[in-house]
Design a protein around this motif. Sequence first.
Motif, PDB file in Angstrom:
ATOM      1  N   ALA A 405      41.180  30.475  42.668  1.00  0.00           N
ATOM      2  CA  ALA A 405      40.350  30.918  43.793  1.00  0.00           C
ATOM      3  C   ALA A 405      41.043  32.039  44.564  1.00  0.00           C
ATOM      4  CB  ALA A 405      40.063  29.739  44.718  1.00  0.00           C
ATOM      5  N   HIS A 408      41.537  35.287  41.394  1.00  0.00           N
ATOM      6  CA  HIS A 408      40.345  35.908  40.787  1.00  0.00           C
ATOM      7  C   HIS A 408      39.272  36.263  41.810  1.00  0.00           C
ATOM      8  CE1 HIS A 408      42.194  34.971  37.005  1.00  0.00           C
ATOM      9  NE2 HIS A 408      42.216  33.681  37.277  1.00  0.00           N
ATOM     10  N   THR A 409      39.628  36.293  43.104  1.00  0.00           N
ATOM     11  CA  THR A 409      38.648  36.681  44.140  1.00  0.00           C
ATOM     12  C   THR A 409      39.309  37.740  45.030  1.00  0.00           C
ATOM     13  OG1 THR A 409      39.453  34.959  45.606  1.00  0.00           O
ATOM     14  CG2 THR A 409      37.572  34.380  44.222  1.00  0.00           C
ATOM     15  N   ASP A 432      34.706  28.468  46.349  1.00  0.00           N
ATOM     16  CA  ASP A 432      34.968  29.767  46.984  1.00  0.00           C
ATOM     17  C   ASP A 432      33.703  30.615  46.958  1.00  0.00           C
ATOM     18  OD1 ASP A 432      34.965  31.811  44.719  1.00  0.00           O
ATOM     19  OD2 ASP A 432      36.380  30.330  43.918  1.00  0.00           O
ATOM     20  N   GLY A 436      32.468  35.000  41.529  1.00  0.00           N
ATOM     21  CA  GLY A 436      32.015  34.043  40.508  1.00  0.00           C
ATOM     22  C   GLY A 436      32.607  34.328  39.143  1.00  0.00           C
ATOM     23  N   ILE A 437      32.406  33.375  38.232  1.00  0.00           N
ATOM     24  CA  ILE A 437      32.941  33.487  36.869  1.00  0.00           C
ATOM     25  C   ILE A 437      31.880  34.184  36.007  1.00  0.00           C
ATOM     26  CG2 ILE A 437      33.759  32.159  34.869  1.00  0.00           C
ATOM     27  CD1 ILE A 437      34.524  29.954  36.889  1.00  0.00           C
ATOM     28  N   LEU A 441      31.662  33.835  30.133  1.00  0.00           N
ATOM     29  CA  LEU A 441      32.922  33.084  30.083  1.00  0.00           C
ATOM     30  C   LEU A 441      32.714  31.618  30.481  1.00  0.00           C
ATOM     31  CD1 LEU A 441      36.056  33.093  29.844  1.00  0.00           C
ATOM     32  CD2 LEU A 441      36.136  33.717  32.266  1.00  0.00           C
ATOM     33  N   ALA A 450      41.245  31.148  27.521  1.00  0.00           N
ATOM     34  CA  ALA A 450      39.955  31.740  27.911  1.00  0.00           C
ATOM     35  C   ALA A 450      40.164  32.366  29.278  1.00  0.00           C
ATOM     36  CB  ALA A 450      38.872  30.662  27.986  1.00  0.00           C
ATOM     37  N   ARG A 451      39.984  33.661  29.359  1.00  0.00           N
ATOM     38  CA  ARG A 451      40.152  34.294  30.666  1.00  0.00           C
ATOM     39  C   ARG A 451      39.219  35.487  30.780  1.00  0.00           C
ATOM     40  NH1 ARG A 451      45.787  37.519  29.828  1.00  0.00           N
ATOM     41  NH2 ARG A 451      45.449  37.941  27.645  1.00  0.00           N
ATOM     42  N   GLY A 452      38.938  35.814  32.029  1.00  0.00           N
ATOM     43  CA  GLY A 452      38.069  36.947  32.283  1.00  0.00           C
ATOM     44  C   GLY A 452      38.828  38.240  32.013  1.00  0.00           C
ATOM     45  N   SER A 457      42.415  39.932  36.957  1.00  0.00           N
ATOM     46  CA  SER A 457      43.028  38.910  36.105  1.00  0.00           C
ATOM     47  C   SER A 457      44.218  39.485  35.364  1.00  0.00           C
ATOM     48  CB  SER A 457      42.017  38.392  35.082  1.00  0.00           C
ATOM     49  OG  SER A 457      40.949  37.793  35.740  1.00  0.00           O
ATOM     50  N   THR A 463      47.131  33.994  31.938  1.00  0.00           N
ATOM     51  CA  THR A 463      47.229  33.684  30.510  1.00  0.00           C
ATOM     52  C   THR A 463      46.001  32.946  29.991  1.00  0.00           C
ATOM     53  OG1 THR A 463      48.324  31.629  31.058  1.00  0.00           O
ATOM     54  CG2 THR A 463      49.729  33.512  30.582  1.00  0.00           C
ATOM     55  N   GLY A 464      45.235  32.358  30.914  1.00  0.00           N
ATOM     56  CA  GLY A 464      44.050  31.625  30.466  1.00  0.00           C
ATOM     57  C   GLY A 464      44.361  30.192  30.105  1.00  0.00           C
ATOM     58  N   GLY A 466      45.411  27.920  32.707  1.00  0.00           N
ATOM     59  CA  GLY A 466      45.342  27.122  33.939  1.00  0.00           C
ATOM     60  C   GLY A 466      44.251  26.059  33.901  1.00  0.00           C
ATOM     61  N   ALA A 468      42.595  25.038  31.230  1.00  0.00           N
ATOM     62  CA  ALA A 468      42.773  24.158  30.066  1.00  0.00           C
ATOM     63  C   ALA A 468      43.713  23.015  30.436  1.00  0.00           C
ATOM     64  CB  ALA A 468      43.337  24.955  28.902  1.00  0.00           C
ATOM     65  N   PHE A 492      34.472  24.093  41.553  1.00  0.00           N
ATOM     66  CA  PHE A 492      35.095  23.233  40.545  1.00  0.00           C
ATOM     67  C   PHE A 492      35.126  21.825  41.132  1.00  0.00           C
ATOM     68  CE2 PHE A 492      36.680  27.302  39.120  1.00  0.00           C
ATOM     69  CZ  PHE A 492      36.669  27.167  37.738  1.00  0.00           C
TER      70      PHE A 492
END
Length: 500
Positions: A405, A408-409, A432, A436-437, A441, A450-452, A457, A463-464, A466, A468, A492
């Motif tokens: 949050a 990525h914001t 938040d 948004g995602i 994705l 998996a990451r944006g 990012s 790394t994608g 977090g 997971a 979330f």
Amino acid sequence: MPERLRGRLPDPTRNRLAGVPLRTRLVVASIVLLAVVCLVVGGVSLLLLRSYLLEQRDEQLAGAEQRAAAAYSHELEDRDDDEDIDENAVPDFLDAPGQAVGTLSARIVDGQVLQAGLLDPDGVPRRIGGAAAAALLAVPTDGEPYTLDIERVGDYRLIAEERPDDVVLVTGLPLDELDGIVGRLARVVGIVALAGLILTGVASAVLVRLSLRPLRRVAGTAVRVSRLRLDRGEVAVAERVPAGDTDPRTEVGQVGAALNRMIEHVAAALGARQASETQLRQFLADASHELRTPLAAIRGYAELAGRSTEPVPPDVAHALRRVSSQTERMTSLVEDMLLLARIDAGRPLAREPVDLSQLVVDAVSDAHAAGPDHRWTLALPGDAVTVVGDAARLGQVLANLLANARVHTPSGTTVRAELGKGSGEVMMAVLDDGPGIPAELLPRVFGRFARGDSSRSRAAGSTGLGLAIAHAVVVAHGGTISVDSVPGCTAFVVRLPADS
Ligand SMILES: Nc1ncnc2c1ncn2[C@@H]1O[C@H](COP(=O)(O)OP(=O)(O)OP(=O)(O)O)[C@@H](O)[C@H]1O
Ligand SMILES: [Mg+2]
């Protein structure tokens, strides 16, 4: 297939009997088959009987006709030529000697029925007049027997013959007895066939049920196997079709044996997959573990070199700072991979009472320190919320969600952490009002790496892993984690069993 033909041709996959159990199909098929056989056998027997009886009747009719003709010849000899025929009387030759009860005689002169009568059940001659008599004109005068339904008299077998004096004599015998016999036999055949059908229905239902029992057992095994979770972990497929149902000489036995072979193959394949997965996981865990020491050493040396009082050229100082920061990133990546490998391997988590309220307060205050440009809010229930679990791991879940949050914001985004208690479960949420995602994705956001692709990012060196890790930790606690995200609102939600 040309477009215009599509829809006109029958669809071979569409079966009208789809959904009808095999048991019902077999029982119905045997009943229908027997009904057809009864119908054919009964119908043919009745037709044969009727034609046989009719033949007999025709023989009797020929006799009656001869007797009537003889009596008529006598009458001609005895009668004066100018003597009138009484139209209200029955023909004289009707009660000729030997004529049976029911015999019908008529005299047709110049296309008119002058006299007609029959011998009633008591053998007394009775006149027939009106339409019934007129109907006799329809009988062809070729000496062949014909069947006629005479009004108010009944079914008759009739012969009409023209005499040399142009008078037509009609003789007939009733068919009611014949119809009675055929009708009675039809009723008997019908009743016997119906009883046979009922008996066949019951017997075939019982037989089919008994014969399909092994198939049901095989199907039961297949259903139980299909309910097993085969997609992860150590899978032991102990289910097998019982040996009695695997006799290759029977159809069901062949299915049972084939199913057992298939289960063996699947179990072997799953075992091989599990072995290679375990090996891979072990390798990953070992590699991550082994990497920790050299990484710590590199970090230590980089720090040491950075603290050196000797003058260092600016580009060397810059390189040392980069080494330090990349080592930090690699250390965190290695730690994440090690943690995931351990959770995957089913390494037990600590089980201690965890004060989630305290955990949330600490995590938010850490996040606040790390991201002072965001607005951080908290919503906690009055009572302390506790669960049984691994405090460090649960803290990491919260830290990962709050870090996302933050990272990525954009600055100024409001982030809200909530804690709540439901029936039998505890709910933690991080919301938040950021961008948004990305929709593409979202479905795989809990997947590994998996990451944006946003520049934020990339800049944050993400790394994608977090989410997971958060997912793996929550699932290992018996809980669920879900996400809902539209521009302006990302939420979330973690749900944990209250006593986990
Ligand atoms: N609150 C959020 N707002 C917008 N995008 C998000 C948010 N949380 C996650 N994402 C998106 O989901 C992706 C995956 O998140 P995840 O935490 O798994 O990895 P990461 O943050 O990229 O890397 P890591 O956490 O391993 O450093 C992120 O790259 C980001 O694009
Ligand atoms: Mg993250």
